[in-house]
Motif scaffolding. Structure first.
Motif, PDB file in Angstrom:
ATOM      1  N   LEU A  93       0.831  -1.206   0.000  1.00 31.17           N
ATOM      2  CA  LEU A  93       0.000   0.000   0.000  1.00 31.17           C
ATOM      3  C   LEU A  93       0.863   1.253   0.000  1.00 31.17           C
ATOM      4  O   LEU A  93       0.553   2.247  -0.672  1.00 31.17           O
ATOM      5  CB  LEU A  93      -0.921  -0.003   1.218  1.00 31.17           C
ATOM      6  N   ALA A  94       1.953   1.209   0.773  1.00 30.02           N
ATOM      7  CA  ALA A  94       2.866   2.352   0.789  1.00 30.02           C
ATOM      8  C   ALA A  94       3.506   2.572  -0.576  1.00 30.02           C
ATOM      9  O   ALA A  94       3.717   3.711  -1.003  1.00 30.02           O
ATOM     10  CB  ALA A  94       3.934   2.141   1.859  1.00 30.02           C
ATOM     11  N   MET A  95       3.799   1.490  -1.285  1.00 30.05           N
ATOM     12  CA  MET A  95       4.361   1.642  -2.632  1.00 30.05           C
ATOM     13  C   MET A  95       3.347   2.257  -3.589  1.00 30.05           C
ATOM     14  O   MET A  95       3.711   3.072  -4.450  1.00 30.05           O
ATOM     15  CB  MET A  95       4.845   0.285  -3.142  1.00 30.05           C
ATOM     16  N   MET A  96       2.077   1.893  -3.455  1.00 22.77           N
ATOM     17  CA  MET A  96       1.041   2.540  -4.270  1.00 22.77           C
ATOM     18  C   MET A  96       0.965   4.028  -3.961  1.00 22.77           C
ATOM     19  O   MET A  96       0.896   4.870  -4.880  1.00 22.77           O
ATOM     20  CB  MET A  96      -0.315   1.889  -4.000  1.00 22.77           C
ATOM     21  N   MET A  97       0.952   4.371  -2.678  1.00 22.02           N
ATOM     22  CA  MET A  97       0.896   5.778  -2.287  1.00 22.02           C
ATOM     23  C   MET A  97       2.120   6.527  -2.788  1.00 22.02           C
ATOM     24  O   MET A  97       2.032   7.694  -3.210  1.00 22.02           O
ATOM     25  CB  MET A  97       0.800   5.881  -0.763  1.00 22.02           C
ATOM     26  N   LEU A  98       3.273   5.872  -2.764  1.00 19.19           N
ATOM     27  CA  LEU A  98       4.504   6.517  -3.225  1.00 19.19           C
ATOM     28  C   LEU A  98       4.440   6.788  -4.723  1.00 19.19           C
ATOM     29  O   LEU A  98       4.811   7.880  -5.189  1.00 19.19           O
ATOM     30  CB  LEU A  98       5.702   5.640  -2.882  1.00 19.19           C
ATOM     31  N   ALA A  99       3.988   5.807  -5.493  1.00 18.79           N
ATOM     32  CA  ALA A  99       3.854   6.021  -6.942  1.00 18.79           C
ATOM     33  C   ALA A  99       2.866   7.135  -7.239  1.00 18.79           C
ATOM     34  O   ALA A  99       3.075   7.945  -8.157  1.00 18.79           O
ATOM     35  CB  ALA A  99       3.416   4.717  -7.617  1.00 18.79           C
ATOM     36  N   LEU A 100       1.819   7.215  -6.455  1.00 15.35           N
ATOM     37  CA  LEU A 100       0.831   8.267  -6.662  1.00 15.35           C
ATOM     38  C   LEU A 100       1.399   9.641  -6.306  1.00 15.35           C
ATOM     39  O   LEU A 100       1.130  10.634  -6.995  1.00 15.35           O
ATOM     40  CB  LEU A 100      -0.402   7.964  -5.815  1.00 15.35           C
ATOM     41  N   SER A 101       2.199   9.700  -5.234  1.00  9.04           N
ATOM     42  CA  SER A 101       2.728  10.986  -4.780  1.00  9.04           C
ATOM     43  C   SER A 101       3.771  11.568  -5.718  1.00  9.04           C
ATOM     44  O   SER A 101       3.978  12.783  -5.725  1.00  9.04           O
ATOM     45  CB  SER A 101       3.317  10.826  -3.376  1.00  9.04           C
ATOM     46  N   VAL A 102       4.444  10.737  -6.515  1.00  4.67           N
ATOM     47  CA  VAL A 102       5.465  11.242  -7.442  1.00  4.67           C
ATOM     48  C   VAL A 102       4.905  11.437  -8.844  1.00  4.67           C
ATOM     49  O   VAL A 102       5.667  11.600  -9.799  1.00  4.67           O
ATOM     50  CB  VAL A 102       6.688  10.301  -7.486  1.00  4.67           C
ATOM     51  N   GLY A 103       3.573  11.431  -8.958  1.00  2.00           N
ATOM     52  CA  GLY A 103       2.960  11.825 -10.216  1.00  2.00           C
ATOM     53  C   GLY A 103       2.603  10.712 -11.161  1.00  2.00           C
ATOM     54  O   GLY A 103       2.472  10.956 -12.367  1.00  2.00           O
ATOM     55  N   SER A 104       2.397   9.487 -10.673  1.00  2.00           N
ATOM     56  CA  SER A 104       2.030   8.390 -11.558  1.00  2.00           C
ATOM     57  C   SER A 104       0.856   7.610 -10.970  1.00  2.00           C
ATOM     58  O   SER A 104       1.018   6.484 -10.470  1.00  2.00           O
ATOM     59  CB  SER A 104       3.220   7.452 -11.786  1.00  2.00           C
ATOM     60  N   PRO A 105      -0.363   8.184 -10.983  1.00  2.00           N
ATOM     61  CA  PRO A 105      -1.524   7.447 -10.460  1.00  2.00           C
ATOM     62  C   PRO A 105      -1.855   6.205 -11.277  1.00  2.00           C
ATOM     63  O   PRO A 105      -2.428   5.256 -10.744  1.00  2.00           O
ATOM     64  CB  PRO A 105      -2.654   8.490 -10.536  1.00  2.00           C
ATOM     65  N   THR A 106      -1.488   6.192 -12.555  1.00  2.00           N
ATOM     66  CA  THR A 106      -1.759   5.010 -13.376  1.00  2.00           C
ATOM     67  C   THR A 106      -0.953   3.808 -12.906  1.00  2.00           C
ATOM     68  O   THR A 106      -1.472   2.689 -12.802  1.00  2.00           O
ATOM     69  CB  THR A 106      -1.434   5.310 -14.844  1.00  2.00           C
ATOM     70  N   LEU A 107       0.321   4.011 -12.583  1.00  2.00           N
ATOM     71  CA  LEU A 107       1.128   2.918 -12.059  1.00  2.00           C
ATOM     72  C   LEU A 107       0.630   2.467 -10.690  1.00  2.00           C
ATOM     73  O   LEU A 107       0.678   1.277 -10.364  1.00  2.00           O
ATOM     74  CB  LEU A 107       2.594   3.352 -11.965  1.00  2.00           C
ATOM     75  N   ALA A 108       0.154   3.419  -9.880  1.00  2.00           N
ATOM     76  CA  ALA A 108      -0.412   3.050  -8.578  1.00  2.00           C
ATOM     77  C   ALA A 108      -1.639   2.161  -8.755  1.00  2.00           C
ATOM     78  O   ALA A 108      -1.812   1.163  -8.047  1.00  2.00           O
ATOM     79  CB  ALA A 108      -0.771   4.313  -7.794  1.00  2.00           C
ATOM     80  N   PHE A 109      -2.494   2.505  -9.714  1.00  2.00           N
ATOM     81  CA  PHE A 109      -3.678   1.686  -9.980  1.00  2.00           C
ATOM     82  C   PHE A 109      -3.287   0.325 -10.542  1.00  2.00           C
ATOM     83  O   PHE A 109      -3.893  -0.705 -10.196  1.00  2.00           O
ATOM     84  CB  PHE A 109      -4.594   2.427 -10.961  1.00  2.00           C
ATOM     85  N   TYR A 110      -2.296   0.300 -11.394  1.00  2.36           N
ATOM     86  CA  TYR A 110      -1.788  -0.963 -11.963  1.00  2.36           C
ATOM     87  C   TYR A 110      -1.300  -1.889 -10.850  1.00  2.36           C
ATOM     88  O   TYR A 110      -1.661  -3.082 -10.801  1.00  2.36           O
ATOM     89  CB  TYR A 110      -0.660  -0.614 -12.939  1.00  2.36           C
ATOM     90  N   HIS A 111      -0.503  -1.357  -9.949  1.00  2.00           N
ATOM     91  CA  HIS A 111       0.009  -2.173  -8.838  1.00  2.00           C
ATOM     92  C   HIS A 111      -1.126  -2.594  -7.906  1.00  2.00           C
ATOM     93  O   HIS A 111      -1.111  -3.713  -7.368  1.00  2.00           O
ATOM     94  CB  HIS A 111       1.063  -1.377  -8.077  1.00  2.00           C
ATOM     95  N   MET A 112      -2.123  -1.739  -7.721  1.00  2.00           N
ATOM     96  CA  MET A 112      -3.248  -2.074  -6.857  1.00  2.00           C
ATOM     97  C   MET A 112      -4.042  -3.250  -7.422  1.00  2.00           C
ATOM     98  O   MET A 112      -4.461  -4.148  -6.679  1.00  2.00           O
ATOM     99  CB  MET A 112      -4.153  -0.851  -6.705  1.00  2.00           C
ATOM    100  N   MET A 113      -4.241  -3.282  -8.726  1.00  2.00           N
ATOM    101  CA  MET A 113      -4.976  -4.384  -9.348  1.00  2.00           C
ATOM    102  C   MET A 113      -4.227  -5.712  -9.219  1.00  2.00           C
ATOM    103  O   MET A 113      -4.796  -6.734  -8.824  1.00  2.00           O
ATOM    104  CB  MET A 113      -5.208  -4.051 -10.824  1.00  2.00           C
TER     105      MET A 113
END
Length: 561
Positions: free
Chosen positions: A270-290
């Motif tokens: 979850l922290a890695m998703m939040m980190l990807a989102l915080s550095v400007g890549s919400p698409t990668l965060a969603f990809y990792h979440m799925m």
């Protein structure tokens, strides 16, 4: 003969629901917006809007499909439960709340789904009705209640600008409120202690609630509202996510409770998703979440079956040698573990690799990149350690019991194996079309493979149980957050009780509800008394007048002439 119970029926219904979502996703070309007019008057209209785009349909399918597999799993895992029907209904309410959060983009739909998740998750955590479950449930609901308050404040701030859509986003102070609310739901520092404590819930609850639904609700909210989040809020989120990632990865290497190890791995992802989102890549965060949702549900199911196979013990120091009596379950456990740690071309390898490459190329900072790389190594280390001890290790405790692979537990696991193994590869082309292209030098690319290799060796050779006692105590308590959470919860509950007694039942009651009632009651009594006096006086005057008139008449006619 196998008896069909409520869990099987719910699983079939959810599976059909997931098929409907797939059909809608295939049939719809582009985003589909459906607006349902609920109430219409001469002065206004209230409607409910449903958005079906690639993000909501993809995540909605994952939630419903995982829920169906969990229901099939629970039909065997909890077949002796007396109140299985009650459990199934609570899960269905939970899934409906999650879908409300996913498909309804308005702030009111967000509040209904968000609050429904909090209430139903509390009921699921306290399902076993013992002191441990009650303590974990109270910690869970109080932490989520803090997020609920911040969501309500955010709704007020956003609606005051004339907007009612989550897709519109928010700026300024509202961004911080949304970020902190998402941190409470997704168990980020300092709100991370409730997730390991919630492992007191049944394993099917952990497989659903703590893999793809409740804990990812905060991530999904921030992904939806990412365009409107302020830069300062994203920077704070980056720092918090990095700290959570490191602390949870270190704690997982020292923990010996199997379910808590899996929970701590959820915290790190979850922290890695939040980190990807915080550095400007919400698409990668969603990809990792799925991808993470599919593999983590499988890992929780396999861990629960292995705990059954070892006679109910969750301590990995008393487990081992499970490959022979439970080959299919251990195979699913090993596959999901490999997918979690990022084994090449399996599961989360694609998402973690892309997130690390994005961090290296987006100038996130050398410290952040180093800590994320260290956390990736630690995830390989604790995954290999647990698999080695539980599956291939020699049992140091009572050993495996006569429990073998249960068909109704293995079949749902096999239904998730494909997604856990090939989900990252199948969805890669889908998400790469939406992500910016970036290039990484060969040296940095090889450094990732070298780090994974070193972590593999450390996980096999290094024994974390030989660490210093103070370090084990510090990491096992998540930096002493576990010790602070229960006293703080007690202080909060006592403060609420005192406020309720001194304010709601004190002077506020005297000047508002009870006081107004007493004033009205005394006024009524006084009015009744005055009116009684006036009525009695009037009656007396009438009677006196009648007597006087009678006497006057009698004096006039007496004595007779």
């Amino acid at each position: 003969m196998y008896k069909v119970n409520e869990a099987v029926m719910a699983g079939v219904g959810l599976l059909m629901w997931s098929v409907v979502v797939v059909v809608v996703g295939i049939s719809v070309q582009g985003p589909l917006i459906v607006e349902w007019e609920v109430i219409s008057t001469s002065s206004g209209m209230w409607s409910v809007m449903v958005v079906a785009d690639w993000m909501s349909l993809g995540f909605g399918w994952a939630v419903v499909y995982i829920s169906s597999m969990v229901m099939f799993y629970a039909s065997s895992y909890m077949d002796k439960e007396r109140f299985l029907g009650r459990f199934v209904w609570i899960v269905l309410v939970f899934v409906a709340s999650m879908n409300c959060l996913i498909f309804i983009p308005s702030l009111w739909g967000l509040m209904i789904g968000w609050d429904g998740l909090g209430v139903s998750s509390f009921l699921l955590v306290v399902y076993y009705q013992n002191n441990k479950s009650l303590s974990a449930g109270m910690l869970t609901v109080l932490t989520n209640r803090l997020g609920d308050v911040l969501i309500i404040v955010s709704i007020y701030l956003v609606s005051s600008t004339g907007q009612f859509s989550v897709l519109w986003g928010a700026g300024g102070v509202c961004s911080f409120y949304l970020v902190v609310a998402a941190m409470t739901k997704s168990a980020q520092l300092p709100f991370m202690s409730w997730l390991p404590a919630a492992m007191a819930a049944p394993t099917p609850v952990s497989a659903l609630v703590h893999s793809s639904t409740l804990v990812t609700a905060g991530v999904y909210l921030l992904i939806r509202s990412h365009p409107g989040l302020s830069e300062a809020a994203l920077q704070v989120l980056c720092v918090v996510a990095t700290a959570t990632l490191v602390l949870s990865s270190l704690s997982a290497n020292i923990e010996h409770d199997l379910k808590k190890v899996v929970a701590l791995s959820t915290l790190s992802q979850l922290a890695m998703m939040m980190l990807a989102l915080s550095v400007g890549s919400p698409t990668l965060a969603f990809y990792h979440m799925m991808v993470h949702a599919l593999l983590k549900a499988l890992l929780f199911m396999a861990a629960g079956s292995l705990i059954h196979g070892c006679g109910g013990t969750q301590d990995i120091r008393g487990m081992g040698g499970m490959a022979a009596p439970m080959p299919l379950t251990t195979a699913c456990f090993c596959v999901s573990s490999l997918a979690l740690c990022g084994f090449p071309f399996v599961g989360a390898f694609f998402t973690k690799d892309l997130i690390l490459e994005w961090l290296f190329t987006c100038e996130a900072g050398a410290v952040v990149c180093f800590l994320v790389l260290l956390s990736a190594m630690l995830s390989v280390s604790y995954t290999v350690r647990v698999s080695q001890v539980v599956v291939f290790g020699w049992p140091s405790g009572p050993g495996p019991s006569a429990y073998t692979d249960a068909p109704m537990e293995v079949m749902p696991m096999l239904g998730l194996v494909g997604g856990a193994v090939a989900g990252g590869a199948l969805m890669q082309s889908w998400f790469l079309e939406l992500s910016p292209h970036f290039f990484l030098p060969l040296e940095l690319k090889l450094s990732l493979l070298l780090a994974v290799t070193v972590a593999l060796v450390v996980g096999v050779k290094f024994s974390p149980f030989s660490a210093p006692l103070w370090l084990k105590h510090f990491l096992a308590s998540l930096g002493f957050l576990n010790h602070a959470a229960n006293p703080l919860s007690g202080v909060f509950l006592r403060s609420c009780s005192s406020i309720h007694k001194n304010l709601d039942q004190g002077w506020m009651e005297l000047v508002s509800g009870k006081g107004a009632f007493r004033v009205v009651l005394m006024s009524g009594k006084l009015n009744h008394h005055i009116q009684s006096i006036c009525f009695n006086a009037g009656i007396g005057l009438v009677a006196l007048s009648a007597v006087m008139m009678l006497l006057s008449w009698y004096a006039a006619v007496w004595p007779p002439k």
